[in-house]
Motif scaffolding. Structure first.
Motif, PDB file in Angstrom:
ATOM      1  N   LYS A  12      14.380  -1.025 -21.331  1.00  0.00           N
ATOM      2  CA  LYS A  12      14.952  -0.773 -22.655  1.00  0.00           C
ATOM      3  C   LYS A  12      14.660   0.627 -23.172  1.00  0.00           C
ATOM      4  O   LYS A  12      14.839   0.907 -24.346  1.00  0.00           O
ATOM      5  N   SER A  13      14.153   1.496 -22.285  1.00  0.00           N
ATOM      6  CA  SER A  13      13.932   2.885 -22.690  1.00  0.00           C
ATOM      7  C   SER A  13      14.820   3.781 -21.840  1.00  0.00           C
ATOM      8  O   SER A  13      15.472   3.330 -20.884  1.00  0.00           O
ATOM      9  N   LYS A  14      14.842   5.056 -22.159  1.00  0.00           N
ATOM     10  CA  LYS A  14      15.678   5.996 -21.414  1.00  0.00           C
ATOM     11  C   LYS A  14      15.223   6.097 -19.965  1.00  0.00           C
ATOM     12  O   LYS A  14      16.041   6.227 -19.047  1.00  0.00           O
ATOM     13  N   LEU A  15      13.898   6.019 -19.734  1.00  0.00           N
ATOM     14  CA  LEU A  15      13.341   6.087 -18.391  1.00  0.00           C
ATOM     15  C   LEU A  15      13.107   4.669 -17.877  1.00  0.00           C
ATOM     16  O   LEU A  15      12.289   3.932 -18.412  1.00  0.00           O
ATOM     17  N   VAL A  16      13.868   4.271 -16.843  1.00  0.00           N
ATOM     18  CA  VAL A  16      13.727   2.937 -16.258  1.00  0.00           C
ATOM     19  C   VAL A  16      12.551   2.958 -15.285  1.00  0.00           C
ATOM     20  O   VAL A  16      12.437   3.872 -14.456  1.00  0.00           O
ATOM     21  N   MET A  17      11.670   1.959 -15.381  1.00  0.00           N
ATOM     22  CA  MET A  17      10.436   1.956 -14.589  1.00  0.00           C
ATOM     23  C   MET A  17      10.145   0.583 -13.993  1.00  0.00           C
ATOM     24  O   MET A  17      10.470  -0.441 -14.602  1.00  0.00           O
ATOM     25  N   ILE A  18       9.528   0.596 -12.809  1.00  0.00           N
ATOM     26  CA  ILE A  18       8.933  -0.598 -12.194  1.00  0.00           C
ATOM     27  C   ILE A  18       7.425  -0.360 -12.156  1.00  0.00           C
ATOM     28  O   ILE A  18       6.969   0.655 -11.639  1.00  0.00           O
ATOM     29  N   VAL A  19       6.656  -1.289 -12.703  1.00  0.00           N
ATOM     30  CA  VAL A  19       5.199  -1.130 -12.828  1.00  0.00           C
ATOM     31  C   VAL A  19       4.513  -2.126 -11.902  1.00  0.00           C
ATOM     32  O   VAL A  19       4.727  -3.339 -12.010  1.00  0.00           O
ATOM     33  N   THR A  20       3.687  -1.626 -10.979  1.00  0.00           N
ATOM     34  CA  THR A  20       2.959  -2.481 -10.040  1.00  0.00           C
ATOM     35  C   THR A  20       1.469  -2.175 -10.101  1.00  0.00           C
ATOM     36  O   THR A  20       1.053  -1.189 -10.730  1.00  0.00           O
ATOM     37  N   GLU A  21       0.689  -3.007  -9.434  1.00  0.00           N
ATOM     38  CA  GLU A  21      -0.746  -2.726  -9.325  1.00  0.00           C
ATOM     39  C   GLU A  21      -0.954  -1.417  -8.562  1.00  0.00           C
ATOM     40  O   GLU A  21      -0.132  -1.036  -7.720  1.00  0.00           O
ATOM     41  N   TYR A  22      -2.043  -0.731  -8.853  1.00  0.00           N
ATOM     42  CA  TYR A  22      -2.322   0.566  -8.232  1.00  0.00           C
ATOM     43  C   TYR A  22      -3.176   0.362  -6.980  1.00  0.00           C
ATOM     44  O   TYR A  22      -4.178  -0.344  -7.000  1.00  0.00           O
ATOM     45  N   MET A  23      -2.749   0.968  -5.891  1.00  0.00           N
ATOM     46  CA  MET A  23      -3.468   0.882  -4.607  1.00  0.00           C
ATOM     47  C   MET A  23      -4.054   2.252  -4.298  1.00  0.00           C
ATOM     48  O   MET A  23      -3.327   3.201  -3.949  1.00  0.00           O
ATOM     49  N   GLU A  24      -5.380   2.363  -4.423  1.00  0.00           N
ATOM     50  CA  GLU A  24      -6.050   3.662  -4.403  1.00  0.00           C
ATOM     51  C   GLU A  24      -5.850   4.453  -3.117  1.00  0.00           C
ATOM     52  O   GLU A  24      -5.754   5.677  -3.140  1.00  0.00           O
ATOM     53  N   ASN A  25      -5.782   3.775  -1.975  1.00  0.00           N
ATOM     54  CA  ASN A  25      -5.757   4.486  -0.689  1.00  0.00           C
ATOM     55  C   ASN A  25      -4.354   4.727  -0.143  1.00  0.00           C
ATOM     56  O   ASN A  25      -4.210   5.223   0.976  1.00  0.00           O
ATOM     57  N   GLY A  26      -3.338   4.386  -0.904  1.00  0.00           N
ATOM     58  CA  GLY A  26      -1.970   4.717  -0.516  1.00  0.00           C
ATOM     59  C   GLY A  26      -1.476   3.949   0.695  1.00  0.00           C
ATOM     60  O   GLY A  26      -1.935   2.840   0.985  1.00  0.00           O
ATOM     61  N   SER A  27      -0.526   4.554   1.425  1.00  0.00           N
ATOM     62  CA  SER A  27       0.095   3.868   2.560  1.00  0.00           C
ATOM     63  C   SER A  27      -0.866   3.801   3.738  1.00  0.00           C
ATOM     64  O   SER A  27      -1.689   4.696   3.957  1.00  0.00           O
ATOM     65  N   LEU A  28      -0.726   2.737   4.532  1.00  0.00           N
ATOM     66  CA  LEU A  28      -1.665   2.462   5.622  1.00  0.00           C
ATOM     67  C   LEU A  28      -1.596   3.520   6.714  1.00  0.00           C
ATOM     68  O   LEU A  28      -2.632   3.920   7.258  1.00  0.00           O
ATOM     69  N   ASP A  29      -0.395   4.002   7.065  1.00  0.00           N
ATOM     70  CA  ASP A  29      -0.302   4.976   8.163  1.00  0.00           C
ATOM     71  C   ASP A  29      -1.002   6.277   7.810  1.00  0.00           C
ATOM     72  O   ASP A  29      -1.775   6.819   8.602  1.00  0.00           O
ATOM     73  N   SER A  30      -0.778   6.772   6.589  1.00  0.00           N
ATOM     74  CA  SER A  30      -1.448   8.015   6.167  1.00  0.00           C
ATOM     75  C   SER A  30      -2.951   7.826   6.056  1.00  0.00           C
ATOM     76  O   SER A  30      -3.734   8.700   6.429  1.00  0.00           O
TER      77      SER A  30
END
Length: 654
Positions: free
Chosen positions: A360-378
């Motif tokens: 309902k705002s100008k910026l459309v967002m999807i909010v998820t839990e934060y994963m500190e270490n990022g993607s597994l391959d990197s």
């Protein structure tokens, strides 16, 4: 040593191996300390009463323990101490192995109090408070009611979205018993204490209006009976569509209980209006509740940011915020929010959790839990060689558990790869990236195109490439490639081979060799996942069972081959044609490791023939400190050996 944890809802299983030094005694026992930690301050306190330790918390003889009755969505720290008969005499403080876990969603706690708000001849209005510990979003309340002393004969239930309801269709002057329980996506809580309510007595009325209504009722009844007899005589049928479904009725007769069918994943694109799926499955969050602090990544649809979410009456949470870039089309917006509609249907500790959406705002967002270490391959490439095989297998077990959950719901991921697995601060791996619209292009070098990126051919099962047959079995194939990525610390599957070469090589029977140091049992599981006939591949439930057994018996992870074997012949189109190399120097230059020419010379390897006879131990003795470079050398030796046999016309297995 090797303290491992496995979270299941609000329970956790802890396993460990004995200390390296037992102090020269055999009377080793274990004690476990439990501490609950705050999200905000980071401070911890004793877990307190109510926590259950199976078999016991102290003086454990074996290296395993199950802890139950933990709070949902709570951080815990467990410390395991080894003691013997003289530990109390030591002047040094005790030494612990520690592990931090976060529990998952659990069923809500009991509804404590029900109050009657209104009582009539045929109805009762009830009101109640939300449970003290909802443990998630309450989807609905279930109200169970029956005539007093007749529960065993028959009782009924009805459902309510709010914390009040009116139960109608009751008998006058009859005492009824009512109980209420809450339900979240994790299941139902306990029923509340029973509340008895007596309906009002019926007041007889004999005025003209009543008499007229009685006459009309009798006439209409006779007409209905006559029509029924005529219809029956003419063999009239009836439509089941006009009957109440079992799920709506939920009646319990003579102890026979009929439950609704199990929950299955619902495809958002089956809705006539995809926005309806967004509103039905997701939670709308006010944009003012989110504080974006920095950009942490970039995708095709927009930026990914780190932020903090503060909801009323709840603690502030670190979150990842995926934004939709400015100037998007309506189709891009629908596809973007479809991923949220999918994610919102999942609730598992090894699947990324959706907190909500902002539409309902100008910026459309999807909010998820934060994963500190990022993607597994990197993450693995950054920490090359820093984990034990057991730790890597625990990561794989988490991924397979998440995929088992998704496959049980009927969801096919179609893009399972290490880049789409996220890792949190406790090294828990979670499946992510639920984009849609995957289409195979005609060009054999191309990849499947999705709203969230491209799916490379090298992760995709052969039947999905050729016939577009995606299934849980094709996800199992992809999981086999993920296993290879994890044991190879994020190395690219099939190295520098083109997509065309990968397709043809796999079709001819080539399979990836075991990475350096990979246990035989793990590589065999990979090969099982890569069976050509999809019906021969294991299910995710079987994969979880195999990994669980390996974790319980770590000795089986120590069995590795001295020379990693190709189970089938490799295609001539491998990443580099080593048959054109004339010397050790040429070969090292071709794999960009020319800096190690002196290491080979000092070790006496002066010809390619001598190099091709090297095994894992020989490579490790070269004095090369980087594990990734050791692995690259061994892999290229295997390919060079295979290419030589292929050139000689040999189709024998190495």
């Amino acid at each position: 040593m090797n303290l491992l944890s496995s979270v299941n809802g609000t329970s956790v299983t802890l396993e460990w191996t004995p200390p390296l030094d037992k102090g020269g005694r055999s009377d080793v026992m274990y004690n476990v300390l439990c501490r609950r930690c705050s999200w905000d301050s980071g401070q911890c306190e004793a877990c307190g009463a109510g926590i259950r330790f199976v078999p016991q918390q102290t003086n454990l003889a074996q290296g395993s323990l199950v802890v139950t009755n933990l709070l949902a969505h709570t951080n815990y720290s467990f410390w395991v101490e080894a003691t013997n008969g003289v530990s109390d005499l030591s002047l040094e403080p005790p030494r612990f192995a520690a592990v931090n876990i976060t529990t998952n969603q659990a069923a809500p706690s009991q509804v404590l109090a029900i109050h009657q708000e209104n009582v009539g001849q045929n109805s009762v209005t009830l009101i109640w408070q939300e449970p003290d510990q909802p443990n998630g979003i309450i989807l609905e309340y279930e109200i169970k009611f029956y005539e007093k002393d007749k529960e065993m004969q028959s009782y009924s239930t009805l459902k309510s979205k709010g914390n009040s309801t009116t139960v109608s269709g009751l008998k006058p002057a009859t005492r009824y018993v009512f109980q209420v329980r809450a339900r979240t996506s994790a299941g139902c809580g306990k029923f509340s204490q029973a509340v008895e309510v007596e309906t009002a007595k019926a007041i007889p009325r004999y005025d003209t209006t009543t008499v007229v209504w009685i006459c009309l009722t009798l006439i209409s009844g006779l007409v209905s009976l006559l029509l029924f007899l005529i219809c029956k005589k003419r063999h009239c049928g009836y439509s089941k569509a006009f009957q109440d479904s079992d799920e709506e009725k939920m009646h319990y007769q003579n102890g026979q209980v009929k439950f609704p069918e199990s929950k299955f994943y619902v495809e958002p694109h089956t809705y006539e209006d995809p926005c309806q799926a967004v509103h039905e499955f997701t939670r709308e969050i006010e944009a003012s509740r989110i504080k974006i602090e920095r950009v942490i990544g970039c995708g095709e649809s927009g930026e990914v940011c780190y932020g903090r979410l503060k909801l009323p009456g709840k603690r502030e949470l670190p979150v990842a915020v995926k934004t939709l870039k400015a100037g998007h089309t309506e189709k891009q917006r629908r596809d973007f929010l479809s991923e949220a509609s999918i994610m919102a249907q999942f609730d598992h500790p090894n699947v990324i959790r959706l907190e909500g959406v902002v539409t309902k705002s100008k910026l459309v967002m999807i909010v998820t839990e934060y994963m500190e270490n990022g993607s597994l391959d990197s993450f693995l490439r950054k920490h090359d060689g820093q984990f034990t095989v057991l730790q890597l297998v625990v990561m794989l077990r988490g991924i397979s558990a998440g995929m088992r959950y998704l496959s049980d719901l009927g969801y096919v991921h179609r893009d399972l790869a290490a880049r789409n697995i996220l890792v949190n601060g406790n090294l828990v791996c979670k499946v992510s990236d639920f984009g849609l619209s995957r289409v195979l292009e005609n060009n054999p070098d191309a990849a499947y195109t999705t709203s969230g990126g491209k799916i490379p051919i090298r992760w995709t099962a052969p039947e999905a490439i050729t016939y577009r047959k995606f299934s849980s079995a094709s996800d199992v194939w992809s999981f086999g490639v993920v296993m290879w990525e994890v044991l190879a610390y994020g190395e690219r599957p099939y190295w520098n081979m083109t997509n065309r070469d990968v397709i043809q090589s796999v079709e001819e029977g080539y399979r990836l060799p075991a990475p350096m140091g990979c246990p035989t049992a793990i590589h065999q599981l990979m090969l099982d996942c890569w069976q050509k006939d999809r019906s021969d591949r294991p299910r995710f439930s079987q994969i979880v069972g195999v990994l669980d057994k390996l974790i319980r018996i770590p000795q089986n992870l120590k069995c590795t081959s001295t020379i990693n074997r190709f189970t089938q012949t490799i295609s001539e189109r491998a990443c580099i044609d080593f048959t054109s190399c004339n010397s050790v120097e040429d070969w090292l230059d071709s794999i960009r490791l020319g800096r190690y020419q002196e290491n080979f010379a000092l070790a006496g390897y002066t010809s390619l023939g001598m190099v091709m006879r090297m095994n894992m131990e020989d490579v490790q003795n070269l004095g090369i400190s980087l594990v990734g470079h050791q692995r690259k050398i061994l892999t290229s030796i295997q390919i060079m050996r295979s290419q030589l046999l292929s050139t000689m016309g040999s189709r024998r297995h190495l």
